[in-house]
Design a protein around this motif. Structure first.
Motif, mmCIF file in Angstrom:
data_model
loop_
_atom_site.group_PDB
_atom_site.id
_atom_site.type_symbol
_atom_site.label_atom_id
_atom_site.label_comp_id
_atom_site.label_asym_id
_atom_site.label_seq_id
_atom_site.Cartn_x
_atom_site.Cartn_y
_atom_site.Cartn_z
ATOM 1 N N GLU A 20 0.842 -1.201 0.000
ATOM 2 C CA GLU A 20 0.000 0.000 0.000
ATOM 3 C C GLU A 20 0.877 1.251 0.000
ATOM 4 O O GLU A 20 0.604 2.215 -0.721
ATOM 5 N N LEU A 21 1.938 1.242 0.793
ATOM 6 C CA LEU A 21 2.875 2.368 0.828
ATOM 7 C C LEU A 21 3.593 2.505 -0.509
ATOM 8 O O LEU A 21 3.786 3.619 -1.014
ATOM 9 N N PHE A 22 3.972 1.384 -1.100
ATOM 10 C CA PHE A 22 4.636 1.394 -2.407
ATOM 11 C C PHE A 22 3.759 2.095 -3.445
ATOM 12 O O PHE A 22 4.210 2.985 -4.155
ATOM 13 N N THR A 23 2.493 1.710 -3.518
ATOM 14 C CA THR A 23 1.602 2.332 -4.501
ATOM 15 C C THR A 23 1.332 3.796 -4.159
ATOM 16 O O THR A 23 1.160 4.615 -5.057
ATOM 17 N N TRP A 24 1.332 4.129 -2.873
ATOM 18 C CA TRP A 24 1.160 5.530 -2.482
ATOM 19 C C TRP A 24 2.305 6.378 -3.041
ATOM 20 O O TRP A 24 2.073 7.447 -3.596
ATOM 21 N N ASP A 32 10.624 12.252 -11.964
ATOM 22 C CA ASP A 32 9.695 12.458 -13.083
ATOM 23 C C ASP A 32 8.666 11.339 -13.201
ATOM 24 O O ASP A 32 7.922 11.284 -14.161
ATOM 25 N N PHE A 33 8.658 10.437 -12.247
ATOM 26 C CA PHE A 33 7.748 9.291 -12.282
ATOM 27 C C PHE A 33 6.504 9.569 -11.439
ATOM 28 O O PHE A 33 6.614 9.914 -10.274
ATOM 29 N N LYS A 34 5.349 9.403 -12.027
ATOM 30 C CA LYS A 34 4.087 9.530 -11.282
ATOM 31 C C LYS A 34 3.002 8.782 -12.046
ATOM 32 O O LYS A 34 2.883 8.905 -13.256
ATOM 33 N N ILE A 35 2.226 7.996 -11.312
ATOM 34 C CA ILE A 35 1.151 7.224 -11.921
ATOM 35 C C ILE A 35 -0.164 7.655 -11.268
ATOM 36 O O ILE A 35 -0.238 7.722 -10.038
ATOM 37 N N PRO A 36 -1.187 7.956 -12.063
ATOM 38 C CA PRO A 36 -2.471 8.364 -11.494
ATOM 39 C C PRO A 36 -3.034 7.290 -10.550
ATOM 40 O O PRO A 36 -2.940 6.095 -10.831
ATOM 41 N N LYS A 37 -3.609 7.753 -9.458
ATOM 42 C CA LYS A 37 -4.143 6.866 -8.424
ATOM 43 C C LYS A 37 -5.148 5.856 -8.975
ATOM 44 O O LYS A 37 -5.156 4.685 -8.598
ATOM 45 N N GLY A 38 -5.993 6.291 -9.878
ATOM 46 C CA GLY A 38 -7.020 5.421 -10.439
ATOM 47 C C GLY A 38 -6.464 4.215 -11.182
ATOM 48 O O GLY A 38 -7.127 3.191 -11.305
ATOM 49 N N GLN A 39 -5.232 4.323 -11.679
ATOM 50 C CA GLN A 39 -4.627 3.207 -12.395
ATOM 51 C C GLN A 39 -4.070 2.148 -11.459
ATOM 52 O O GLN A 39 -3.789 1.029 -11.895
ATOM 53 N N ALA A 47 -0.601 -6.312 -11.778
ATOM 54 C CA ALA A 47 -1.164 -5.175 -12.512
ATOM 55 C C ALA A 47 -0.347 -3.909 -12.268
ATOM 56 O O ALA A 47 -0.195 -3.081 -13.165
ATOM 57 N N VAL A 48 0.200 -3.761 -11.057
ATOM 58 C CA VAL A 48 1.061 -2.613 -10.750
ATOM 59 C C VAL A 48 2.331 -2.693 -11.602
ATOM 60 O O VAL A 48 2.761 -1.699 -12.192
#
Length: 85
Positions: A20-24, A32-39, A47-48
């Motif tokens: 959970e912390l990893f995905t947060w 420069d890395f950022k992934i939208p929360k909804g994905q 899937a991650v």
């Protein structure tokens, strides 16, 4: 072993709270890395990994994983991943 398999194996070493912390961290952005929360919301580890590779290709996904693990103070896991990549 392919990069997606290496990354998945790495993420399988995280417990549910650590994941959970990893995905947060992924949704907050690092460098420069950022992934939208909804994905990433409620997605399994595979899937991650797929999302990171689709968005940042193999090398970028590997670097992103290393950055997040270091932020999480998972230095042993980061070292192990770095050697495999």
């Amino acid at each position: 072993m392919a990069v997606h398999e290496i990354l998945l194996e790495c993420l399988e070493n995280l417990d549910s709270e650590e994941m959970e912390l990893f995905t947060w961290y992924l949704t907050q952005g690092i460098n420069d890395f950022k992934i939208p929360k909804g994905q990433l919301e409620k997605k399994p580890r595979c899937a991650v990994v797929d999302c990171m590779i689709q968005r940042y290709h193999r090398d970028g996904a590997g670097n992103l994983t290393l950055l997040v693990l270091e932020k999480m103070k998972q230095m042993d896991l980061a070292k192990e991943l770095r050697e495999k990549l």
